[in-house]
Design an enzyme around this catalytic site. Structure first.
Site, PDB file in Angstrom:
ATOM      1  N   ARG A  66       0.771  -1.188  -0.097  1.00 58.16           N
ATOM      2  CA  ARG A  66       0.019   0.057   0.061  1.00 58.16           C
ATOM      3  C   ARG A  66       0.808   1.241   0.211  1.00 58.16           C
ATOM      4  O   ARG A  66       0.480   2.504  -0.588  1.00 58.16           O
ATOM      5  CB  ARG A  66      -1.097  -0.087   1.172  1.00 58.16           C
ATOM      6  N   GLU A 103       6.918 -11.119  14.339  1.00 59.95           N
ATOM      7  CA  GLU A 103       6.450 -11.705  15.573  1.00 59.95           C
ATOM      8  C   GLU A 103       6.933 -13.163  15.613  1.00 59.95           C
ATOM      9  O   GLU A 103       7.491 -13.575  16.694  1.00 59.95           O
ATOM     10  CB  GLU A 103       5.084 -11.571  15.797  1.00 59.95           C
TER      11      GLU A 103
END
Length: 182
Positions: A66, A103
């Site tokens: 994006r 993560e």
């Protein structure tokens, strides 16, 4: 920098919350309604181009995916070049890569090896600043290419995730500009 109140309200009015996407408990910030509104998208493009000019950037680097949508028209409007920062393996030819921690695992981003030159001032643009991992890797990549970081600009900062705090050492004094912070 926070956007002027009228611009901030316009941008926020065109960003939709999508609960439980892409997984339960996450509220996704969907910018596609903003992109579909010519007035809002134009105002966003003008604001990002103004930041490019203010910080004397020679090039804008847009983060996949994006960030491309926001950075490319801002580069055109500011009269500077656009450099795509892609996921590893998506660019042909010689590339420079930067790995970073997720993560659960690692990821890598790349630019063309010849996209930046020593002395280039680069404004990095992305849509959302969350935890700051990808943004931090992009700052490192710009510097490894021999260029200078003119700043980092995002449409939306998720302040509660403290990405700004994580980015502070990597910014090395370069400005972080969030048009809207929630």
């Amino acid at each position: 920098m926070t956007a002027p109140a009228a611009l901030r309200e316009l941008l926020l009015s065109r960003i939709t919350d999508v609960p439980d996407y892409p997984q339960p408990g996450v509220v996704f910030k969907d910018i596609t309604p903003l992109l579909a509104d010519a007035t809002a998208f134009g105002a966003l493009t003008d604001a990002l181009a103004e930041l490019c000019v203010r910080h004397r950037a020679d090039k804008i680097a847009g983060l996949e995916a994006r960030g491309f949508i926001l950075a490319a028209p801002a580069a055109i409007r500011a009269g500077v070049g656009f450099v795509p920062v892609r996921k590893a393996g998506k660019l042909p030819g010689a590339t420079l890569g930067q790995t970073y921690d997720l993560e659960y695992g690692r990821a890598e981003i790349e630019i063309h090896a010849d996209a930046l030159e020593p002395g280039d001032r680069v404004l990095v643009i992305d849509d959302v600043l969350a935890t700051g991992g990808t943004a931090d890797a992009s700052l490192q990549l710009v510097r490894r290419a021999g260029a200078e970081v003119a700043g980092l600009a995002v449409l939306l900062e998720l302040g509660f995730l403290e990405g700004r705090k994580r980015l502070e050492p990597g910014l090395k004094g370069a400005p972080l500009e969030a048009l809207v912070t929630v």
